[in-house]
Scaffold this motif. Structure first.
Motif, PDB file in Angstrom:
ATOM      1  N   GLN A   1     -10.010 -27.056  31.836  1.00 18.89           N
ATOM      2  CA  GLN A   1      -9.301 -28.304  31.585  1.00 18.89           C
ATOM      3  C   GLN A   1      -7.887 -28.187  32.140  1.00 18.89           C
ATOM      4  N   ARG A   2      -7.307 -29.322  32.534  1.00 22.17           N
ATOM      5  CA  ARG A   2      -6.071 -29.300  33.315  1.00 22.17           C
ATOM      6  C   ARG A   2      -4.921 -28.607  32.588  1.00 22.17           C
ATOM      7  N   PHE A   3      -4.873 -28.721  31.254  1.00 23.77           N
ATOM      8  CA  PHE A   3      -3.751 -28.117  30.531  1.00 23.77           C
ATOM      9  C   PHE A   3      -3.916 -26.614  30.347  1.00 23.77           C
ATOM     10  N   HIS A   4      -5.046 -26.062  30.816  1.00 26.20           N
ATOM     11  CA  HIS A   4      -5.262 -24.614  30.803  1.00 26.20           C
ATOM     12  C   HIS A   4      -5.144 -23.981  32.182  1.00 26.20           C
ATOM     13  N   VAL A   5      -5.221 -24.763  33.254  1.00 24.95           N
ATOM     14  CA  VAL A   5      -5.288 -24.179  34.600  1.00 24.95           C
ATOM     15  C   VAL A   5      -4.164 -24.626  35.529  1.00 24.95           C
ATOM     16  N   ASP A   6      -3.385 -25.615  35.135  1.00 27.83           N
ATOM     17  CA  ASP A   6      -2.385 -26.188  36.031  1.00 27.83           C
ATOM     18  C   ASP A   6      -1.120 -26.493  35.232  1.00 27.83           C
ATOM     19  N   ALA A   7      -0.068 -25.706  35.466  1.00 25.49           N
ATOM     20  CA  ALA A   7       1.158 -25.854  34.679  1.00 25.49           C
ATOM     21  C   ALA A   7       1.787 -27.226  34.866  1.00 25.49           C
ATOM     22  N   GLU A   8       1.760 -27.755  36.077  1.00 24.99           N
ATOM     23  CA  GLU A   8       2.363 -29.056  36.321  1.00 24.99           C
ATOM     24  C   GLU A   8       1.566 -30.159  35.626  1.00 24.99           C
TER      25      GLU A   8
ATOM     26  N   ALA B   1      -0.274 -29.767  33.071  1.00 22.34           N
ATOM     27  CA  ALA B   1      -0.136 -29.560  31.627  1.00 22.34           C
ATOM     28  C   ALA B   1       1.137 -30.215  31.093  1.00 22.34           C
ATOM     29  N   ARG B   2       2.190 -30.283  31.926  1.00 24.97           N
ATOM     30  CA  ARG B   2       3.442 -30.915  31.500  1.00 24.97           C
ATOM     31  C   ARG B   2       3.239 -32.378  31.133  1.00 24.97           C
ATOM     32  N   HIS B   3       2.258 -33.019  31.778  1.00 26.56           N
ATOM     33  CA  HIS B   3       2.006 -34.444  31.553  1.00 26.56           C
ATOM     34  C   HIS B   3       0.811 -34.678  30.631  1.00 26.56           C
ATOM     35  N   SER B   4       0.376 -33.622  29.967  1.00 29.92           N
ATOM     36  CA  SER B   4      -0.744 -33.734  29.031  1.00 29.92           C
ATOM     37  C   SER B   4      -0.213 -33.853  27.608  1.00 29.92           C
ATOM     38  N   LEU B   5      -1.128 -33.967  26.676  1.00 29.50           N
ATOM     39  CA  LEU B   5      -0.776 -34.030  25.261  1.00 29.50           C
ATOM     40  C   LEU B   5       0.040 -32.814  24.832  1.00 29.50           C
ATOM     41  N   PHE B   6      -0.212 -31.649  25.461  1.00 30.00           N
ATOM     42  CA  PHE B   6       0.389 -30.400  25.005  1.00 30.00           C
ATOM     43  C   PHE B   6       1.732 -30.104  25.657  1.00 30.00           C
ATOM     44  N   GLY B   7       2.038 -30.717  26.772  1.00 30.41           N
ATOM     45  CA  GLY B   7       3.362 -30.628  27.350  1.00 30.41           C
ATOM     46  C   GLY B   7       3.668 -29.377  28.143  1.00 30.41           C
ATOM     47  N   ALA B   8       2.784 -28.392  28.134  1.00 37.87           N
ATOM     48  CA  ALA B   8       3.003 -27.151  28.875  1.00 37.87           C
ATOM     49  C   ALA B   8       1.682 -26.394  28.943  1.00 37.87           C
ATOM     50  N   LEU B   9       1.613 -25.434  29.853  1.00 44.38           N
ATOM     51  CA  LEU B   9       0.406 -24.629  30.002  1.00 44.38           C
ATOM     52  C   LEU B   9       0.088 -23.913  28.699  1.00 44.38           C
ATOM     53  N   CYS B  10      -1.149 -24.028  28.235  1.00 41.44           N
ATOM     54  CA  CYS B  10      -1.554 -23.375  26.988  1.00 41.44           C
ATOM     55  C   CYS B  10      -2.938 -22.762  27.152  1.00 41.44           C
ATOM     56  N   ALA B  11      -3.227 -21.765  26.342  1.00 40.95           N
ATOM     57  CA  ALA B  11      -4.470 -21.004  26.437  1.00 40.95           C
ATOM     58  C   ALA B  11      -5.640 -21.803  25.883  1.00 40.95           C
ATOM     59  N   SER B  12      -6.809 -21.613  26.484  1.00 44.06           N
ATOM     60  CA  SER B  12      -8.045 -22.106  25.888  1.00 44.06           C
ATOM     61  C   SER B  12      -8.208 -21.515  24.492  1.00 44.06           C
ATOM     62  N   GLY B  13      -8.716 -22.317  23.572  1.00 41.56           N
ATOM     63  CA  GLY B  13      -8.985 -21.793  22.240  1.00 41.56           C
ATOM     64  C   GLY B  13      -9.941 -20.620  22.257  1.00 41.56           C
ATOM     65  N   TRP B  14     -10.886 -20.650  23.196  1.00 45.07           N
ATOM     66  CA  TRP B  14     -11.837 -19.536  23.282  1.00 45.07           C
ATOM     67  C   TRP B  14     -11.156 -18.277  23.817  1.00 45.07           C
ATOM     68  N   HIS B  15     -10.084 -18.435  24.593  1.00 46.88           N
ATOM     69  CA  HIS B  15      -9.296 -17.282  25.013  1.00 46.88           C
ATOM     70  C   HIS B  15      -8.586 -16.676  23.803  1.00 46.88           C
ATOM     71  N   THR B  16      -7.976 -17.532  22.979  1.00 44.55           N
ATOM     72  CA  THR B  16      -7.320 -17.064  21.758  1.00 44.55           C
ATOM     73  C   THR B  16      -8.297 -16.296  20.880  1.00 44.55           C
ATOM     74  N   ALA B  17      -9.518 -16.832  20.748  1.00 43.62           N
ATOM     75  CA  ALA B  17     -10.531 -16.187  19.912  1.00 43.62           C
ATOM     76  C   ALA B  17     -11.022 -14.879  20.524  1.00 43.62           C
TER      77      ALA B  17
END
Length: 336
Positions: free
Chosen positions: A214-221, A223-239
């Motif tokens: 998903q764009r907010f996990h693979v593309d920092a730019e 991700a800036r325009h997504s709900l999360f506002g910055a690049l963030c890890a997949s939940g499955w990565h966290t797990a």
């Protein structure tokens, strides 16, 4: 593109196929879950399982890839607040070809954010023999068709949504567990600190490209325009990193036992987990500290010499904010 309105209760689709090689299984396990039955064919023959199998977290990540390719990447998905329940019904083995049968169970508009809808899915991931290997039930957030663009509003959205879903995860401050515990030695309420991990941008992108692009996990730019506002890890990565730190912790216990002339207690596989919550995004640069607390235990009725141990697990960022939690279970060796 699928928006919230396009995913009513009863909507169903079969996703896949996805072929799994021995090299896939070994690569994931070496990085995140290097237990013998995931990384060593010879050792696996003498294990609780008896053969090489994929990590359960790898199975979850593979289901995520099927969902991403089959639905999420062509949708208004805004991520997931968590997972109600996963059951690892059968192992995923080298050479398996997987599909996921997806069905929408229910959907509703967010009370706090009318431009977001919540969709509750059930997945049955099956192998080439149509045997179920994994079942999963969880909510995913989707923007409505007329939603205005989101930008950086998601830092507290996951917690707000997750708090409205089932499960109660009180924080605990308890002493560490004893060294090399067998099933009988485990004390309900005691906590292990498993270790910490810093999520770097390249690691976030590498995992996401393979399992959750998903764009907010693979593309920092993007991700800036997504709900999360910055690049963030997949939940499955966290797990998966929780599993990496758990295995590292067990390796330290094993080394301690051997150094003191003891036989290390063995752990078997896990039947599944429940009430997984991604409470806040894990952003590039965040350091997450993982902990595990024993909540209950009982002797296994089906496997003599083993007990089933239940545990509550958390991840906390450098600001002291809980970002991740779930309830798990695992087979644990009893004293002979």
């Amino acid at each position: 593109m699928h928006a919230f309105e396009d995913l009513p209760p009863g909507f169903a689709r079969t996703l896949g196929p996805l072929h799994v090689t021995k090299e896939d299984i070994l690569a994931f396990a070496r990085e995140y879950d290097p237990q013998p039955f995931h990384v060593d064919e010879v050792a696996a023959k003498d294990s609780f399982i008896g053969t090489l199998i994929a990590s359960g977290w790898h199975s979850c990540s593979l289901n995520m890839r099927l969902v991403a390719d089959g639905l999420i990447l062509d949708s208004t998905s805004m991520g997931s607040p968590g997972i109600e329940e996963v059951k690892w019904v059968r192992p995923v083995r080298p050479g398996d070809t997987l599909r996921s049968h997806m069905k929408v169970l229910e959907s509703r508009i967010s009370k706090s954010r009318p431009s977001l809808g919540l969709v509750r899915f059930h997945f049955d991931m099956v192998n080439q023999a149509d045997e179920t290997v994994l079942t999963q039930t969880n909510w995913v957030m989707f923007a409505t068709r007329d939603a205005e663009p989101f930008s950086g509003e998601g830092r507290n959205v996951l917690a707000a949504v997750a708090d409205s879903l089932p499960g109660d995860h009180p924080q605990r401050e308890l002493p560490p567990i004893s060294a090399n515990p067998f099933f009988e030695d485990l004390v309900i309420g005691e906590t292990e600190e498993l270790g910490s991990y810093t999520f770097l941008p390249d690691d976030i992108i590498r995992f996401a490209r393979q399992f959750d692009p998903q764009r907010f996990h693979v593309d920092a730019e993007a991700a800036r325009h997504s709900l999360f506002g910055a690049l963030c890890a997949s939940g499955w990565h966290t797990a998966s990193v929780w599993m990496k730190r758990m295995v590292g912790h067990r390796d330290r216990i094993r080394a301690y036992a051997l150094a003191h002339g003891q036989r290390p207690a063995r752990l078997g596989p896990s039947p599944g987990f429940s009430n997984l919550k991604w409470l806040k995004p894990v952003y590039a640069g965040d350091t997450i500290t993982y902990r595990s607390t024993v909540t209950a235990k009982r002797p296994s009725a089906s496997r003599p010499g083993w007990g089933l141990v239940f545990h509550h697990n958390t991840g906390t960022n450098q600001h002291g904010e809980e970002v991740f939690a779930f309830d798990g279970m695992v087979f644990w060796e009893r004293r002979g």
